[in-house]
Design a protein around this motif. Structure first.
Motif, mmCIF file in Angstrom:
data_model
loop_
_atom_site.group_PDB
_atom_site.id
_atom_site.type_symbol
_atom_site.label_atom_id
_atom_site.label_comp_id
_atom_site.label_asym_id
_atom_site.label_seq_id
_atom_site.Cartn_x
_atom_site.Cartn_y
_atom_site.Cartn_z
ATOM 1 N N GLU A 208 25.420 -31.365 20.900
ATOM 2 C CA GLU A 208 24.524 -30.444 21.599
ATOM 3 C C GLU A 208 24.682 -28.995 21.145
ATOM 4 N N ILE A 209 25.581 -28.727 20.222
ATOM 5 C CA ILE A 209 25.773 -27.348 19.758
ATOM 6 C C ILE A 209 24.602 -26.943 18.875
ATOM 7 N N ASP A 210 23.984 -25.820 19.189
ATOM 8 C CA ASP A 210 22.835 -25.325 18.430
ATOM 9 C C ASP A 210 23.160 -23.935 17.911
ATOM 10 N N ILE A 211 23.154 -23.775 16.588
ATOM 11 C CA ILE A 211 23.556 -22.490 16.003
ATOM 12 C C ILE A 211 22.628 -21.348 16.419
ATOM 13 N N LEU A 249 31.728 -22.980 13.535
ATOM 14 C CA LEU A 249 31.921 -23.870 12.388
ATOM 15 C C LEU A 249 31.247 -25.219 12.614
ATOM 16 N N TYR A 250 31.378 -25.765 13.820
ATOM 17 C CA TYR A 250 30.762 -27.071 14.085
ATOM 18 C C TYR A 250 29.246 -26.999 14.167
ATOM 19 N N ALA A 251 28.737 -25.877 14.666
ATOM 20 C CA ALA A 251 27.282 -25.697 14.639
ATOM 21 C C ALA A 251 26.788 -25.668 13.198
ATOM 22 N N THR A 252 27.626 -25.115 12.301
ATOM 23 C CA THR A 252 27.297 -25.082 10.873
ATOM 24 C C THR A 252 27.367 -26.481 10.269
#
Length: 479
Positions: A208-211, A249-252
């Motif tokens: 669910e992470i959105d950059i 970093l994880y959004a990337t």
């Protein structure tokens, strides 16, 4: 009662009643003895029938002092934070009675959006604190006699040695609550009066992470995405512990995660899981360090490598070698600014010409608390409130200040946002690095660089946060 807009409570009084009891009866503990208990009570709820019910409930003589509804309501919101889940209330911290003591603590922390649980011992008492929106709040006191049992429960769950009380220990607990999985990092530290335990709650799902929702300005986001879409080079993110570097970093990685791409990560600990990415947990005790893992990664045909952190010269050298051989390397590093990363790498022994030829972009980030939208209010701004050395680019005549309401539990703040400083290493900056000119640049080929201080000022000027929150960033502004 003091003439305040709420009633001040210490944690011992606070724990006399549960959250459900406090809200149901509209009561706040005033004084407690063996035979008597006193409450402030909402004037709208005071009655003889309620008085009799409370005496039966607590089995003591009960005295009630009427207080205005607004004061009671504000105190309840401040000290008896309601859980997201109906029926969840403050828990019993008697280790001999509480069967699921640790599970209840973790569930409560999750329900009130806490990131860390601190369990700590002092000479006369022990306590539990939880970190909410970046700040620690005391939630419970624990009897000294019950403290060792609680610590042992944590150690057993984390597969640690309960007989070892002299050395620090680290472990993990995998916790499931309502179908949602939590990965909890456990750190045990011997202190003067007993072992201190910190539990960090890691939401293991990165899906669910959105950059675009993290806080990048549009221009900075475009610059950053251009850097991470290159086939090789290094992208570094700097900032203090807890500033959201790993989330960025994880959004990337979520963007880069495709069927055609081989992505390898080595982390300590693994904070998120993302299907399609090969993740390795650091184990320094058996020789699996960042540097040794990176050596193995180069034989695994990687396209993208993510290192949890560049801590030493050997890791930095290996990261540069990986970038030179055609891989994209993402990592974090502890510096105060994006440009400070350059001199930090040089201090680690990386030659400036190699930094210049491998570093794509350097990023710095911080987390800033946002004012509660429901209660913030405008006031006239005095420029004397700026740090003495700060020179604003625009005049601000009004600013928003924290007030406090039910929505934010009378803290005045609700949620946090990341702010960024992005420096792409273009031809001119690469030459400056080769010549060891490490002064912060004012602009690149893409235009003027917007430092952390400038982005913090914009957030303050827009009314999203307070001058108190951005003050440290204005004080250390790169402008």
């Amino acid at each position: 009662m003091e003439q305040l807009d709420y009633i001040s409570l210490n944690v011992d009084k606070q724990n006399v009643i549960t959250t459900n009891q406090a809200w149901n009866y509209g009561i706040i503990p005033k004084n407690v003895s063996d035979n008597e208990i006193g409450f402030y009570i909402d004037e709208a709820q005071l009655s003889d029938a309620l008085h009799a019910e409370l005496e039966i409930l607590f089995g003591k003589t009960v005295s009630l002092e009427s207080s205005p509804t607004e004061i009671i309501k504000k105190t309840l919101s401040k000290y008896y934070r309601k859980s997201k889940k109906e029926g969840v209330q403050k828990i019993e911290l008697d280790a001999s009675k509480a069967k699921d003591l640790l599970s209840n603590l973790v569930a409560e922390a999750k329900n009130i959006d806490s990131s860390d649980i601190h369990i700590e011992a002092y000479e006369e008492r022990c306590r539990v604190r939880m970190r909410i929106d970046g700040l620690l709040v005391e939630r419970y006191t624990i009897k000294k006699a019950d403290y060792p049992a609680l610590i042992n429960k944590v150690k057993i769950k984390a597969n640690l040695d309960i007989s070892e009380k002299r050395l620090p220990q680290d472990g993990r607990i995998f916790f499931t609550d309502g179908g949602q999985k939590l990965d909890i990092r456990v750190s045990v530290l011997p202190t003067l009066h007993g072992e201190k335990v910190v539990l960090r709650l890691l939401n293991s799902d990165a899906a669910e992470i959105d950059i675009e929702q993290l806080g990048f300005e549009l221009d900075d986001l475009k610059t950053y995405l251009d850097a991470v879409k290159r086939p090789n080079g290094i992208v570094l993110i700097s900032g203090p512990t807890g500033s959201g570097k790993t989330t960025t970093l994880y959004a990337t990685l979520k963007i880069l995660n495709q069927e055609k791409t081989n992505i390898l990560t080595v982390e300590d600990p693994i904070e998120y899981t993302l299907e399609g990415i090969n993740q390795v947990q650091l184990k320094e005790s058996i020789g699996l360090t960042f540097a040794s893992a990176l050596k193995s990664f180069l034989r695994q045909d990687p396209d993208v490598i993510m290192l949890g952190e560049i801590r030493d010269g050997e890791t930095a050298q290996m990261a540069v070698r990986a970038a030179l051989t055609g891989h994209l390397v993402l990592s974090t590093i502890h510096t105060n600014s994006a440009w400070g990363t350059i001199s930090r790498l040089a201090d680690m022994g990386v030659p400036p010409f190699l930094i210049a030829s491998t570093l794509n972009t350097s990023v710095a980030q911080r987390l800033v608390r946002l004012l509660c939208k429901a209660c913030k209010k405008a006031e006239t701004f005095d420029s004397q409130m700026y740090p003495r050395s700060y020179k604003p680019t625009e005049t601000v005549t009004q600013h928003m200040v924290a007030v406090g309401c039910d929505e934010c539990y009378y803290t005045g703040y609700k949620g946090r946002k990341a702010i960024y400083e992005v420096i792409p290493i273009d031809f001119e900056l690469a030459n400056a690095i080769k010549e060891e000119r490490f002064a912060p640049p004012k602009e690149t080929e893409n235009g003027p660089i917007k430092f952390l201080g400038a982005n913090a000022f914009d957030l303050f000027k827009s009314g999203s946060t307070s001058i108190e929150e951005v003050y440290p960033l204005l004080l250390n502004s790169g402008e």
